[in-house]
Design an enzyme around this catalytic site. Structure first.
Site, PDB file in Angstrom:
ATOM      1  N   GLY A  15       0.833  -1.197   0.000  1.00  8.43           N
ATOM      2  CA  GLY A  15       0.000   0.000   0.000  1.00  8.43           C
ATOM      3  C   GLY A  15       0.867   1.247   0.000  1.00  8.43           C
ATOM      4  O   GLY A  15       1.902   1.284   0.659  1.00  8.43           O
ATOM      5  N   ARG A  76       0.799  -4.955  -5.958  1.00 11.13           N
ATOM      6  CA  ARG A  76       1.098  -6.265  -5.370  1.00 11.13           C
ATOM      7  C   ARG A  76       1.388  -7.214  -6.541  1.00 11.13           C
ATOM      8  O   ARG A  76       0.786  -7.106  -7.591  1.00 11.13           O
ATOM      9  CB  ARG A  76      -0.084  -6.767  -4.542  1.00 11.13           C
ATOM     10  CG  ARG A  76      -0.379  -5.810  -3.379  1.00 11.13           C
ATOM     11  CD  ARG A  76      -1.482  -6.243  -2.447  1.00 11.13           C
ATOM     12  NE  ARG A  76      -2.007  -5.086  -1.725  1.00 11.13           N
ATOM     13  CZ  ARG A  76      -1.467  -4.577  -0.603  1.00 11.13           C
ATOM     14  NH1 ARG A  76      -0.412  -5.136  -0.065  1.00 11.13           N
ATOM     15  NH2 ARG A  76      -1.994  -3.513  -0.025  1.00 11.13           N
ATOM     16  N   ASP A 107       5.641  -5.021   5.762  1.00 11.25           N
ATOM     17  CA  ASP A 107       5.940  -6.379   6.124  1.00 11.25           C
ATOM     18  C   ASP A 107       6.091  -7.338   4.927  1.00 11.25           C
ATOM     19  O   ASP A 107       7.124  -7.998   4.769  1.00 11.25           O
ATOM     20  CB  ASP A 107       4.721  -6.796   6.959  1.00 11.25           C
ATOM     21  CG  ASP A 107       4.909  -8.098   7.618  1.00 11.25           C
ATOM     22  OD1 ASP A 107       5.964  -8.275   8.244  1.00 11.25           O
ATOM     23  OD2 ASP A 107       4.006  -8.949   7.471  1.00 11.25           O
ATOM     24  N   THR A 130       3.969   2.465   5.623  1.00 10.47           N
ATOM     25  CA  THR A 130       2.565   2.058   5.732  1.00 10.47           C
ATOM     26  C   THR A 130       1.896   2.982   6.732  1.00 10.47           C
ATOM     27  O   THR A 130       2.511   3.399   7.706  1.00 10.47           O
ATOM     28  CB  THR A 130       2.402   0.602   6.224  1.00 10.47           C
ATOM     29  OG1 THR A 130       1.054   0.427   6.700  1.00 10.47           O
ATOM     30  CG2 THR A 130       3.354   0.259   7.341  1.00 10.47           C
ATOM     31  N   ASP A 132      -0.310   2.129   8.733  1.00 11.65           N
ATOM     32  CA  ASP A 132      -0.856   1.368   9.859  1.00 11.65           C
ATOM     33  C   ASP A 132       0.046   1.350  11.098  1.00 11.65           C
ATOM     34  O   ASP A 132      -0.395   0.978  12.177  1.00 11.65           O
ATOM     35  CB  ASP A 132      -1.141  -0.076   9.411  1.00 11.65           C
ATOM     36  CG  ASP A 132      -2.141  -0.129   8.268  1.00 11.65           C
ATOM     37  OD1 ASP A 132      -3.066   0.707   8.266  1.00 11.65           O
ATOM     38  OD2 ASP A 132      -2.006  -0.990   7.384  1.00 11.65           O
ATOM     39  N   ASP A 134       2.323  -0.663  11.952  1.00  8.79           N
ATOM     40  CA  ASP A 134       2.236  -2.006  12.523  1.00  8.79           C
ATOM     41  C   ASP A 134       3.491  -2.833  12.269  1.00  8.79           C
ATOM     42  O   ASP A 134       3.436  -4.061  12.221  1.00  8.79           O
ATOM     43  CB  ASP A 134       1.004  -2.730  11.948  1.00  8.79           C
ATOM     44  CG  ASP A 134       1.067  -2.871  10.434  1.00  8.79           C
ATOM     45  OD1 ASP A 134       2.010  -2.332   9.819  1.00  8.79           O
ATOM     46  OD2 ASP A 134       0.186  -3.529   9.874  1.00  8.79           O
ATOM     47  N   ARG A 176      -5.863  -1.704   9.715  1.00 10.09           N
ATOM     48  CA  ARG A 176      -5.869  -3.175   9.635  1.00 10.09           C
ATOM     49  C   ARG A 176      -5.948  -3.796  11.037  1.00 10.09           C
ATOM     50  O   ARG A 176      -6.907  -3.531  11.749  1.00 10.09           O
ATOM     51  CB  ARG A 176      -4.653  -3.665   8.842  1.00 10.09           C
ATOM     52  CG  ARG A 176      -4.831  -3.307   7.361  1.00 10.09           C
ATOM     53  CD  ARG A 176      -3.901  -4.111   6.500  1.00 10.09           C
ATOM     54  NE  ARG A 176      -2.505  -3.893   6.915  1.00 10.09           N
ATOM     55  CZ  ARG A 176      -1.450  -4.451   6.348  1.00 10.09           C
ATOM     56  NH1 ARG A 176      -1.620  -5.285   5.339  1.00 10.09           N
ATOM     57  NH2 ARG A 176      -0.239  -4.184   6.763  1.00 10.09           N
TER      58      ARG A 176
END
Lengths: 323, 323, 323, 323
Positions: A15, A76, A107, A130, A132, A134, A176
């Protein structure tokens, strides 16, 4: 061993997130000063497989430092999951004389590099990008601060109308499996309740609050996306306990992924980009550059654990303000 | 007949919209200069029925000119639909010595005033406040320009991520039965297709375009909310003709109702507010003040037709750019 | 000794900065949960001397978390520099049953508290609030991130016109004796040169660059305010070496002090506010709460050195990008 | 005579303003539908003289509709003032098969076209682009609404700090000889005084107000740039009558020229761009397309009077609010 690097390939993958262009600018500037060429690879691993390479100039990237998205585009790639795909990618890297790779992504991007390293021995450096937040090994990922700023600017607007009507508003933010965006955007907009995936589907306390809600003020709930706490689910539970409540839902959605990056994300991009090139010059490979406790930090790809845990201080704030 | 007005009651009603506070400021300033008191009534007709009145000062409103929402709060009132409710409202107006009323709201608000005029002979003036721009008698309603600006700032962000991924994005904007927000926000963000309620469910041309969409660029669809063209419906139709398309939906929702008003909406608020007081001073009553072709214009409540039609020039632009 | 705190006095002092209201909200929420009253003191030390005290409620502050400025107002107080002034301040604190004080401000504010502690033994906690980021003991002061974001949003705009005309632009940012705002806003907007007070009046390298500037692109200089490097001085030096250059100056000025706080500043305000109350509950006194390496950190007032030095990494970035 | 147009040359000239790219997009889209090529000329008349021509595509311009500045760059050209320069420009137009010209710029740009028409008989259409809104024949020039929005967003920030300190602020906005930006930005931010060039140096009423200013609130003055009312002059006069006043100046400067265009400016750009091409198709020449009372309107270059007068309604508002 430590042969001089002459041409670094750059790509963005997974993303997109605000700050990716700033990282490219950071990389380009240091590369230029060190007499290293940089080559952009379009659409992540897809472009590597397709041979979509073109030279980049620091002076062009300087004009993109403040732009959202990624000028290298991203995608992707299913083909990269196959050995044939990776061999083709390697062939194109070699044909283009790429002797180092810097990838900006999440990741999955770094896992791809780890697998790729089985057949490709040019050094890889990863930059965490990202919204997120995360990824372990860094306190901030590129794009997180921008996403939170976009979220709160929109939630501020929603507060105007919520307070004009004394309504209940449920605002769903991204993240997410991670509650970072929700915690930050909820705390900083004075939310009355904040629901994050890490706390699961337990929001009885919220229902208790709403049960007695008297419509004499606005009531703001910020929730993460996610199966167990998405806006619709929370809305239906609230209506069960207080059927008369005047309630609205807004899911901020992909606006959180775009827009000009915040100051922090631009700086972070530049800092991580510079460190990525320096790491290459110091013969580092297969590591992600991050920021831990405001210091630059390298984490080997094979030591990365996905989840960046919500830390103790944040959990306490969540207890204090979001409940 | 033309007795001197000493105390104007002000209220906002229906959905809130950016610029309502600017209108209050405009009213307050002219009233002050003319030695007229102004009294705020909280939560529209509900506050009138509840007797929720309090004096307003121009110096306080000056500090609110740039704020979204409405400091007088707003609500929909079922009780005002009854004769008992209206009688109670009248009683409180009389007790508070209100000898004129200015209401900021939409179609429903003005209809309420028209009914109220059967039992209440104090003069009423209406100011059109709604983001939907769907009121006849004015080219612009208060809040429309702000809503469009909020929409396009968010769509600009979505374009960043759409172009980074070469994705199809469907962005749903507000407007109830009116396509104004969709046309304006779609044209000004370079949308590849724009769907409005006025054109109904006919979007075959869009499906034709998408059928051959090759994912070599972003593809942006801006749609109005509405049963026949909402984002989900359009999305499912697109997937029927092109199942492999990488598509995302964002519904901007209530962010369009909030936020600091744009320059145009603040000016419009001030202009309409000033004109509302002037109209009272000229013994006008039961009219809405609006802007037609950039000139102040009065429309009697009983001549108002709801729909502000999308004009010919806009329709042509829609044909040119949105198809 | 460790007697229970029942009523905390709050005030803001020195220059205002975005995030001060968020800090007040953080304080209020934790105080409320711990059954502690909070009392606002208007206009800093001036209000203390004038006896301008009023109770604050967490629910009111929740609505201000996203607002710039300080709802408690701020001022510089000459009277507090006198012993008579301080005695009067103490008297009013006692009359209002204030048994702890939290001050949000800069260097001068904390020095004031240190002097005050000679006659007043109630515990003081300081929260660093200034856009200049020039206080030791914390990596970030409240308002810095917002000021940088405001600066870069405006510089982004200037880049639009600079690139349209291929002009030289000198943009002057704030920071008093500190180059933090200039470094951050210069790096993140792709500035061609960045001048900070810490580097003094040495900008020969800039003049060398400009001497050969061919007007084939925009050229952006970001400078700190300050006697030796202000925009006018730099402008006149540039014109000496290249008289034909098409040059414009913009001094961003006080816009950098206002506006809704950024996400980071709101979080920082909340975090520091919460920690301030917790510190009081742990019988801490005469310390400033800050963030060092992303961890909460206490610094005794009497150990504070004013200047927060530009760190090594930033200096290297400045060398790389700003020269 | 009415031979089919095949290739329209486009250029931007004079000061850049937000919305110019949207106008280019509008032109490109209609041209494309009509099978007409469009050719960009870089840097206005300079590029015409230098032969700096390149084809433009509607699909590229679609991505620029939301960007500030002008992708065609702009410049002032001394050479075009000479007959030799204009002959060279004509030669390049002919070599590039340009059979119509659309220019986006101000007063000076259109005068240039008028002179050029003496030797060049291809049809010219002008689109008014300047933030100053000082061109007759149109109610709005491209960029004006964006400039006002940028100004008020910055003044809103200044109000935060002004109200925190109860300070007098003088904010200087652009507009050259026109007070449009000052009136609009002053009214919509609740300014206590607004000074415009049209009213000359008469601001005794302001000094009367300030003489008795008690520092119990902020006091905001919005002034136009200009010799007789610039910020410094007003400041020194204020200090003469009230030496103790706590006063700050901010000159917003070139930020007003940049930034993404507002919704209104993007729509205006598209509308005027579309009309410009339509006018060519209808064999119009040497006219400027504008918006009068919300209707498209053509004004022959030789009938243009420079100044767009501040209208009666605005003057009354200025009297009411700015004094």
């Amino acid at each position: 061993m430590n042969k001089k690097i002459k041409n670094i390939g750059l790509f963005t993958s997974g993303g997109d997130s605000p700050g990716m262009n700033a990282a490219l600018y950071g990389i380009a500037k240091v590369a230029e000063i060190n007499g290293i060429k940089i080559t952009g690879i379009l659409k992540g691993y897809e472009g590597m497989i397709n041979g979509d390479f073109s030279p980049l100039k620091s002076s062009d990237l300087k004009k993109m430092v403040h732009r959202g998205g990624t000028l290298l585009k991203t995608a992707r790639s299913k083909r990269f999951l196959t050995i044939e795909g990776r061999k083709l990618a390697l062939k194109h890297l070699q044909e283009n004389n790429i002797d180092a790779l810097i990838a900006i992504g999440g990741d999955g991007t770094f896992k791809g590099l780890l697998t790729f390293s089985e057949i490709c021995d040019i050094p890889f450096i990863g930059i965490p990008g990202t919204i997120d937040n995360d990824i372990s090994g860094t306190d901030y990922t590129l794009g997180f601060d921008s996403a939170v700023n976009t979220a709160i600017e929109n939630i501020d607007k929603i507060k105007d109308t919520a307070e004009s009507h004394n309504r209940v508003f449920i605002v769903e933010v991204m993240g997410r499996d991670s509650g970072y965006i929700a915690i930050h955007s909820g705390l900083t907009t004075g939310a009355d309740a904040i629901l994050i995936p890490e706390s699961g589907k337990d929001f009885i306390y919220l229902l208790d609050k709403v049960k007695n809600y008297d419509s004499e003020d606005a009531f703001l709930v910020v929730v993460s996306e996610g199966d167990e706490i998405g806006a619709e689910l929370v809305s239906s539970k609230i209506k069960e306990v207080n059927p008369n409540v005047d309630l609205r839902i807004t899911k901020l959605g992909h606006v959180q992924r775009g827009g000009n990056p915040s100051a922090l994300d631009r700086m972070l991009g530049i800092r991580l980009g510079v460190e990525a090139v320096k790491s290459l010059l110091q013969s580092k490979k297969n590591v992600m550059v991050g920021i831990l406790n405001n210091q630059l930090h390298l984490t080997p790809f094979n030591e990365m654990v996905k989840q960046h845990q919500v830390n103790k201080e944040l959990h306490e704030l969540l207890e204090l303000f979001g409940k």
